[in-house]
Design an enzyme around this catalytic site. Structure first.
Site, short mmCIF file in Angstrom:
data_model
loop_
_atom_site.label_atom_id
_atom_site.label_comp_id
_atom_site.label_asym_id
_atom_site.label_seq_id
_atom_site.Cartn_x
_atom_site.Cartn_y
_atom_site.Cartn_z
N GLY A 48 0.90 -1.24 -0.33
CA GLY A 48 0.15 0.07 -0.05
C GLY A 48 1.36 0.89 0.00
N GLN A 53 3.30 10.15 0.86
CA GLN A 53 4.83 9.29 0.97
C GLN A 53 5.64 9.80 0.00
OE1 GLN A 53 2.80 5.25 1.45
NE2 GLN A 53 4.83 5.02 2.56
N CYS A 90 6.29 0.12 7.63
CA CYS A 90 5.93 1.36 6.69
C CYS A 90 6.81 1.85 5.74
CB CYS A 90 5.41 2.22 7.34
SG CYS A 90 5.42 4.16 6.61
N LEU A 91 6.62 2.01 4.90
CA LEU A 91 7.75 2.25 3.79
C LEU A 91 8.43 3.43 4.35
CD1 LEU A 91 6.37 1.49 0.23
CD2 LEU A 91 8.84 0.16 1.42
N HIS A 132 -4.44 1.93 7.71
CA HIS A 132 -2.64 2.63 7.45
C HIS A 132 -3.02 3.25 6.44
CE1 HIS A 132 1.93 2.05 7.78
NE2 HIS A 132 2.00 2.54 6.75
N GLU A 133 -3.55 2.70 4.57
CA GLU A 133 -3.30 4.17 4.27
C GLU A 133 -3.93 5.83 4.72
OE1 GLU A 133 -0.25 4.05 3.03
OE2 GLU A 133 -0.52 1.06 3.18
N HIS A 136 -2.22 7.64 6.32
CA HIS A 136 -1.77 8.85 5.91
C HIS A 136 -1.99 10.28 5.88
CE1 HIS A 136 1.91 6.38 6.04
NE2 HIS A 136 1.75 5.19 5.64
NI NI Z 1 2.75 3.57 5.57
#
Ligand code: NI
Length: 172
Positions: A48, A53, A90-91, A132-133, A136
Site C-alpha cells: 500500500g 509518501q 511502513c516504507l 494504514h493508508e 497517512h
Molecule cells: Ni505507511
C-alpha cells in the site's frame, strides 16, 4: 506501467504530517500520480502507498495485497467492526515494526480515476492496509500507535540507523 517510480519520503519529512487535501476535480494528472504510486509501491515491495509518501499532499492511495490493484481517490471509512492487531511496517518509517490495533472489518467509499464511486468491504489484512493508508492522509504514522517506551526505542533506532533499513514484515 512505464512511469518512473518516485522517491519515498522518510519519517522526519513534514509532508508526512500534513493533512492531505481532498481531490475536488479528478483529472488525468491524478491518474498519472496513481500510476506512479503503484509503480513505486511494487518496486519497493509495499502492499500500500499514500500520496504524501511521495511528497504529494492529496487524498490518493494505492493498495495491492496480492488480490489486485486498487487506486482510490478521497477514500473514507464509513463503517467499521471488530478488532485486530497486525505487526505493521511502513516504507516511510524504515526498519520499524509496530503491532497496531485496528478494526477487523471496514467499509470504504472512494472514487476511482474515472470519477466512478467505489465501495469496498474489506477484512483482515486488506482492512488493515486501508486503515494504514487512510491514516497517512491524516498525517498519522504507525509510530503514533507505539507505547511511550517503544517510541523512545524507535527514535533512538531511527536516528542511529539513518533511513536505509527495511526489516518490517509489512511495508505499507
Ligand atoms: Ni505507511
Amino acid at each position: 506501467m512505464q512511469k518512473t517510480k518516485s522517491k519515498i519520503k522518510i519519517y522526519g519529512d513534514a509532508v508526512l504530517r500534513k493533512k492531505a487535501k481532498p481531490v475536488v476535480k479528478i483529472t488525468p494528472d491524478h491518474s498519472e500520480i496513481l500510476s506512479r504510486m503503484a509503480k513505486t509501491m511494487y518496486e519497493d515491495s509495499g502492499i500500500g502507498l499514500a500520496a504524501p509518501q511521495i511528497g504529494i499532499s492529496s487524498q490518493l492511495i494505492v493498495v495491492d495485497i496480492g488480490e489486485g490493484l486498487y487506486k482510490l481517490i478521497n477514500p473514507k471509512i464509513v463503517k467499521k467492526e471488530g478488532v485486530q492487531a497486525i505487526t505493521e511496517g511502513c516504507l516511510s518509517v524504515p526498519g520499524v515494526c509496530i503491532k497496531v490495533k485496528r478494526s477487523k472489518k471496514v467499509w470504504v467509499e472512494a472514487k476511482d480515476e474515472n470519477n466512478k464511486p467505489v465501495k469496498i468491504e474489506a477484512k483482515d489484512l486488506f482492512a488493515c492496509v486501508l486503515q494504514h493508508e487512510i491514516d497517512h492522509l491524516k498525517g498519522k504514522l504507525i509510530i503514533d500507535y507505539a507505547s511511550f517506551l517503544e517510541k523512545i526505542r524507535i527514535k533512538r533506532k531511527l536516528s542511529a540507523l539513518g533511513s536505509k533499513l527495511k526489516t518490517a514484515e509489512l511495508q505499507l
